[in-house]
Design a protein around this motif. Structure first.
Motif, PDB file in Angstrom:
ATOM      1  N   VAL A 197     -43.694  27.567  37.718  1.00  0.00           N
ATOM      2  CA  VAL A 197     -44.986  26.928  37.447  1.00  0.00           C
ATOM      3  C   VAL A 197     -45.937  27.926  36.777  1.00  0.00           C
ATOM      4  CG1 VAL A 197     -47.036  25.991  38.617  1.00  0.00           C
ATOM      5  CG2 VAL A 197     -44.756  25.185  39.260  1.00  0.00           C
ATOM      6  N   LEU A 198     -45.906  29.190  37.225  1.00  0.00           N
ATOM      7  CA  LEU A 198     -46.795  30.197  36.626  1.00  0.00           C
ATOM      8  C   LEU A 198     -46.370  30.507  35.190  1.00  0.00           C
ATOM      9  CD1 LEU A 198     -47.386  32.682  39.609  1.00  0.00           C
ATOM     10  CD2 LEU A 198     -48.587  30.565  39.049  1.00  0.00           C
ATOM     11  N   GLU A 199     -45.061  30.578  34.968  1.00  0.00           N
ATOM     12  CA  GLU A 199     -44.586  30.811  33.586  1.00  0.00           C
ATOM     13  C   GLU A 199     -45.022  29.663  32.680  1.00  0.00           C
ATOM     14  OE1 GLU A 199     -40.320  31.534  33.625  1.00  0.00           O
ATOM     15  OE2 GLU A 199     -40.680  33.682  33.419  1.00  0.00           O
ATOM     16  N   GLN A 200     -44.883  28.441  33.210  1.00  0.00           N
ATOM     17  CA  GLN A 200     -45.270  27.262  32.427  1.00  0.00           C
ATOM     18  C   GLN A 200     -46.749  27.325  32.033  1.00  0.00           C
ATOM     19  OE1 GLN A 200     -45.139  23.451  34.563  1.00  0.00           O
ATOM     20  NE2 GLN A 200     -43.596  22.776  33.113  1.00  0.00           N
ATOM     21  N   ALA A 201     -47.548  27.954  32.914  1.00  0.00           N
ATOM     22  CA  ALA A 201     -48.988  28.061  32.628  1.00  0.00           C
ATOM     23  C   ALA A 201     -49.295  29.252  31.722  1.00  0.00           C
ATOM     24  CB  ALA A 201     -49.768  28.166  33.931  1.00  0.00           C
ATOM     25  N   GLY A 213     -46.794  26.578  47.651  1.00  0.00           N
ATOM     26  CA  GLY A 213     -47.564  27.574  46.922  1.00  0.00           C
ATOM     27  C   GLY A 213     -47.819  27.311  45.445  1.00  0.00           C
ATOM     28  N   GLU A 214     -47.192  26.299  44.861  1.00  0.00           N
ATOM     29  CA  GLU A 214     -47.275  26.161  43.394  1.00  0.00           C
ATOM     30  C   GLU A 214     -48.723  25.998  42.911  1.00  0.00           C
ATOM     31  OE1 GLU A 214     -45.114  24.422  45.249  1.00  0.00           O
ATOM     32  OE2 GLU A 214     -43.109  24.516  44.377  1.00  0.00           O
ATOM     33  N   GLU A 215     -49.421  24.962  43.417  1.00  0.00           N
ATOM     34  CA  GLU A 215     -50.782  24.693  42.927  1.00  0.00           C
ATOM     35  C   GLU A 215     -51.755  25.744  43.434  1.00  0.00           C
ATOM     36  OE1 GLU A 215     -51.426  20.678  44.213  1.00  0.00           O
ATOM     37  OE2 GLU A 215     -50.577  19.864  42.357  1.00  0.00           O
ATOM     38  N   THR A 216     -51.529  26.203  44.680  1.00  0.00           N
ATOM     39  CA  THR A 216     -52.456  27.183  45.260  1.00  0.00           C
ATOM     40  C   THR A 216     -52.443  28.480  44.451  1.00  0.00           C
ATOM     41  OG1 THR A 216     -51.791  26.233  47.371  1.00  0.00           O
ATOM     42  CG2 THR A 216     -53.178  28.182  47.463  1.00  0.00           C
ATOM     43  N   MET A 217     -51.252  28.913  44.021  1.00  0.00           N
ATOM     44  CA  MET A 217     -51.185  30.160  43.238  1.00  0.00           C
ATOM     45  C   MET A 217     -51.917  30.010  41.906  1.00  0.00           C
ATOM     46  SD  MET A 217     -49.910  32.859  44.604  1.00  0.00           S
ATOM     47  CE  MET A 217     -49.066  33.997  43.524  1.00  0.00           C
ATOM     48  N   LEU A 218     -51.792  28.830  41.289  1.00  0.00           N
ATOM     49  CA  LEU A 218     -52.525  28.617  40.026  1.00  0.00           C
ATOM     50  C   LEU A 218     -54.027  28.740  40.266  1.00  0.00           C
ATOM     51  CD1 LEU A 218     -50.630  25.595  38.364  1.00  0.00           C
ATOM     52  CD2 LEU A 218     -50.737  27.954  37.518  1.00  0.00           C
ATOM     53  N   LEU A 232     -42.336  19.127  38.938  1.00  0.00           N
ATOM     54  CA  LEU A 232     -42.087  20.577  38.948  1.00  0.00           C
ATOM     55  C   LEU A 232     -41.006  20.963  37.939  1.00  0.00           C
ATOM     56  CD1 LEU A 232     -41.937  21.171  42.816  1.00  0.00           C
ATOM     57  CD2 LEU A 232     -43.753  21.937  41.248  1.00  0.00           C
ATOM     58  N   PRO A 233     -41.205  22.130  37.278  1.00  0.00           N
ATOM     59  CA  PRO A 233     -40.096  22.636  36.446  1.00  0.00           C
ATOM     60  C   PRO A 233     -38.979  23.127  37.367  1.00  0.00           C
ATOM     61  CG  PRO A 233     -41.935  24.214  36.497  1.00  0.00           C
ATOM     62  CD  PRO A 233     -42.383  23.001  37.268  1.00  0.00           C
ATOM     63  N   PHE A 234     -37.788  23.362  36.829  1.00  0.00           N
ATOM     64  CA  PHE A 234     -36.702  23.899  37.654  1.00  0.00           C
ATOM     65  C   PHE A 234     -37.042  25.331  38.070  1.00  0.00           C
ATOM     66  CE2 PHE A 234     -34.008  21.126  34.679  1.00  0.00           C
ATOM     67  CZ  PHE A 234     -34.194  20.014  35.495  1.00  0.00           C
ATOM     68  N   PRO A 235     -36.565  25.779  39.242  1.00  0.00           N
ATOM     69  CA  PRO A 235     -36.857  27.147  39.683  1.00  0.00           C
ATOM     70  C   PRO A 235     -36.475  28.172  38.603  1.00  0.00           C
ATOM     71  CG  PRO A 235     -35.659  25.926  41.381  1.00  0.00           C
ATOM     72  CD  PRO A 235     -35.688  25.052  40.169  1.00  0.00           C
ATOM     73  N   ALA A 236     -37.292  29.232  38.489  1.00  0.00           N
ATOM     74  CA  ALA A 236     -37.084  30.233  37.416  1.00  0.00           C
ATOM     75  C   ALA A 236     -35.971  31.202  37.822  1.00  0.00           C
ATOM     76  CB  ALA A 236     -38.387  30.970  37.148  1.00  0.00           C
ATOM     77  N   ARG A 237     -34.756  30.677  37.880  1.00  0.00           N
ATOM     78  CA  ARG A 237     -33.627  31.502  38.362  1.00  0.00           C
ATOM     79  C   ARG A 237     -33.322  32.661  37.419  1.00  0.00           C
ATOM     80  NH1 ARG A 237     -32.227  26.086  39.540  1.00  0.00           N
ATOM     81  NH2 ARG A 237     -31.677  25.719  41.716  1.00  0.00           N
ATOM     82  N   HIS A 238     -33.735  32.510  36.126  1.00  0.00           N
ATOM     83  CA  HIS A 238     -33.455  33.575  35.156  1.00  0.00           C
ATOM     84  C   HIS A 238     -34.163  34.880  35.506  1.00  0.00           C
ATOM     85  CE1 HIS A 238     -37.129  31.473  33.846  1.00  0.00           C
ATOM     86  NE2 HIS A 238     -37.524  32.674  33.442  1.00  0.00           N
ATOM     87  N   LEU A 239     -35.134  34.857  36.424  1.00  0.00           N
ATOM     88  CA  LEU A 239     -35.875  36.082  36.751  1.00  0.00           C
ATOM     89  C   LEU A 239     -35.101  36.996  37.704  1.00  0.00           C
ATOM     90  CD1 LEU A 239     -39.491  34.674  37.258  1.00  0.00           C
ATOM     91  CD2 LEU A 239     -38.549  35.842  35.252  1.00  0.00           C
TER      92      LEU A 239
END
Ligand code: B12
Ligand code: SF4
Length: 506
Positions: free
Chosen positions: A41-45, A132-137, A179-186
């Motif tokens: 979600v943070l990457e998307q933003a 945590g998705e919206e709260t972190m934004l 939600l986007p898919f989890p950022a597993r690439h990280l």
């Protein structure tokens, strides 16, 4: 903004080395998906995000801090588990000392369950309660100077006078499909090792298709936690992404309760079959015994399922009743028999040391487990976790049922008793726990079920690994040399598999 998200280290486990296979498997066998949803979600933003799974990457506090320093973040987020919170606090202290100007946000289970206790540690600046998705934004907006903390729902923070302040509860995400898919690439993809008996095909990834649970089992922190699910289309899209981008061949659905309702499970199976995904990946999932019947289990098998996991917990109807499991031995027998009949190799979770457990009820549980066609079991010693119905019973009338002999905030509390019912000693629980594994696995029926699965050298290796695990479970033997040989073999096998996959792709 540059954000670093961390699944904390497990230092005391590392100090003892890999000699303890039980902890090794429990701590490293799946990516931290909650953290990776937030990262996505943070990457998307538009933010720059990095993630460290210190537990799985076997980093200690010092090397985790060094990795974070290299990244030079503007904000740090750390996940918190109850049984690893001691190490989590040390990580917070290390990061504050190294990067005093960078705010640290604490999220996930422990701070959500006991925010005051967790946030009593001043190295953590803000605690995030729940999702945590919206709260972190919102928090990023705050740290960029755009809004005040008290306008953000779902957090706890220290005011200028040092007092903790809770903002209101945040509403749970209703539409999970946004939600986007989890950022597993990280994270490095090949650091996760399935328990040998769950090692079906590699690469194996975890996925979550729903959140929360409508049931109310006494020992569980997910009791009545508001059930929501992804659509079958989203589930199939995510599987397609895992196959395409990571070459995944086996998936563990790690939802608290995958089979919560029949209609959804049928719809997911239909979608997987329609897209031909049942030919590309296999999968496993969790279920309650009363949800499934033979036709549904058959459909799951056709859709690629190779194993169902059932929470059974006890083989005593009285204990099942006490822990509000809502099932009986008859229902359990029917579901396990049907799953075995269609070839779904059922596995069950049990616990020893429930509040009303006695030596007799535990022996009854062992006999029951042996009397139904289970292929595998996982047995844990019951731990009283915060915010569970059984913790309320403990606070109300605990002295009636037993005593606390150990604290839960360190990594050992899953194989050393913390709560012991009256009539039993801690050593009795340890012995009964081992006896459960010994009696279940060392008998012709279980051995025969497993022998049927040995079809390749890979399977032989799997059973060598299982042997190391069981030597600990059965006899508490620490055999670092055997474990190291197994690790080396396992690494060689995976490298070979990747090589073969690479060649096949070309
Ligand atoms: C997959 C899984 C694992 C994986 C991955 C763990 C991980 N770090 O995420 C593995 C196999 C490694 C694992 C290991 C353990 N697990 Co585990 N695991 C799960 C499981 C089945 C699913 C978790 C999940 O992905 N949920 C879906 C995501 C979307 O939800 P989420 O994790 O809650 O994340 C949301 C919020 O918590 C929050 N959040 C999460 N992280 C962060 C970080 C920040 C910075 C912020 C702000 C917010 C935030 O936002 C997320 C998105 O909304 C849960 C049960 C369940 N079904 O939830 C148990 C569960 C989390 N595990 C548990 C336990 C006890 C453990 C172990 C100690 C060993 C054990 N006995 O199983 C170890 C410790 C792990 C460690 N130190 O890494 C307990 C936690 C209890 C507690 N109070 O701590 C749970 C709840 C099961 C239970 N009822 O006992 N586990
Ligand atoms: S044990 Fe399973 S069914 Fe029971 S409340 Fe927890 S997640 Fe739900």
């Amino acid at each position: 903004m540059r954000i670093m998200l961390i699944n904390p280290p497990i230092d005391s486990v590392l100090e003892e080395g890999n000699a303890n296979p039980v902890t090794s498997f429990l701590f490293y066998n799946s990516a931290p998906l909650g953290l990776l949803y937030i990262a996505a979600v943070l990457e998307q933003a538009g933010h720059t995000v990095a993630a460290i799974d210190a537990a799985a990457e076997q980093l200690n506090v010092g090397s985790t801090v060094a990795r974070v320093q290299e990244f030079q973040p503007d904000l740090i987020g750390i996940g918190s588990f109850t049984v690893t919170f001691d190490t989590c606090k040390k990580l917070g202290l290390g990061l504050k000392a190294a990067l005093p100007q960078v705010p640290i946000v604490l999220g996930s289970y422990h701070v959500s369950l006991v925010p005051e206790e967790a946030m009593a540690n001043p190295q953590f600046d803000v605690g995030v309660i729940g999702e945590g998705e919206e709260t972190m934004l919102d928090l990023i907006e705050h740290f960029q100077g755009g809004r005040s903390l008290d306008s953000i729902d779902g957090i706890v923070y220290r005011k200028d006078d040092g007092a903790l302040h809770f903002t209101g509860k945040r509403k749970k995400l209703r539409d999970l499909d946004q939600l986007p898919f989890p950022a597993r690439h990280l994270l490095p993809p090949n650091i996760y090792r399935p328990v040998p008996v769950d090692d079906h095909a590699f690469p194996k990834f975890a996925m979550v298709t729903s959140r929360g649970c409508p049931h109310a089992c006494a020992f569980c922190q997910k009791s009545r936690s508001g059930y929501r699910s992804h659509s079958p289309q989203y589930v199939a899209d995510e599987i397609e992404h895992l196959v395409r981008d990571f070459g995944v061949r086996d998936i563990a659905f790690v939802d608290s309760l995958f089979c919560a309702n029949k209609k959804r499970v049928y719809a997911i199976c239909d979608e997987l079959i329609r897209r031909g995904l049942n030919k590309k990946v296999s999968w496993t999932c969790s279920s309650r015994v009363e949800v499934v019947d033979e036709p549904l289990l058959q459909r799951m098998k056709e859709a690629g399922c190779w194993r169902t996991r059932f929470g059974i917990e006890s083989g005593s109807d009285e204990v099942l009743d006490f822990i509000s499991k809502g099932i009986t031995k008859d229902k359990i027998r029917a579901a396990i028999t049907a799953a075995d009949k269609v070839g779904l190799r059922p596995k069950a979770f049990f616990m020893v040391g429930h509040m009303p457990d006695t030596r007799e009820t535990i022996l009854e549980t062992i006999e029951f487990a042996k009397s139904i066609p289970l292929h595998d079991v996982t047995v844990q010693i019951n731990t009283l976790l915060p915010e569970t119905p059984q913790m309320e019973v403990w606070e109300r009338e605990g002295a009636k049922w037993g005593r606390i002999v150990n604290q839960t905030n360190n990594e050992k509390s899953f194989w050393e008793p913390t709560f012991v019912p009256w009539g039993l000693e801690p050593d009795d629980l340890i012995e009964l726990h081992r006896r459960f594994y010994r009696e279940f696995y060392f008998r012709p029926a279980t051995l025969a079920r497993h022998m049927e699965q040995v079809k390749s050298w890979r399977d032989v290796l799997k059973y060598i690994q299982a042997g190391s695990l069981f030597s600990f479970l059965f006899f508490n033997e620490k055999k670092p040399s055997l474990w190291m040989i197994k690790d080396a073999l396992s690494k060689a096998m995976r490298e070979q598999e990747h090589l073969e996959q690479g060649m096949a792709a070309k």
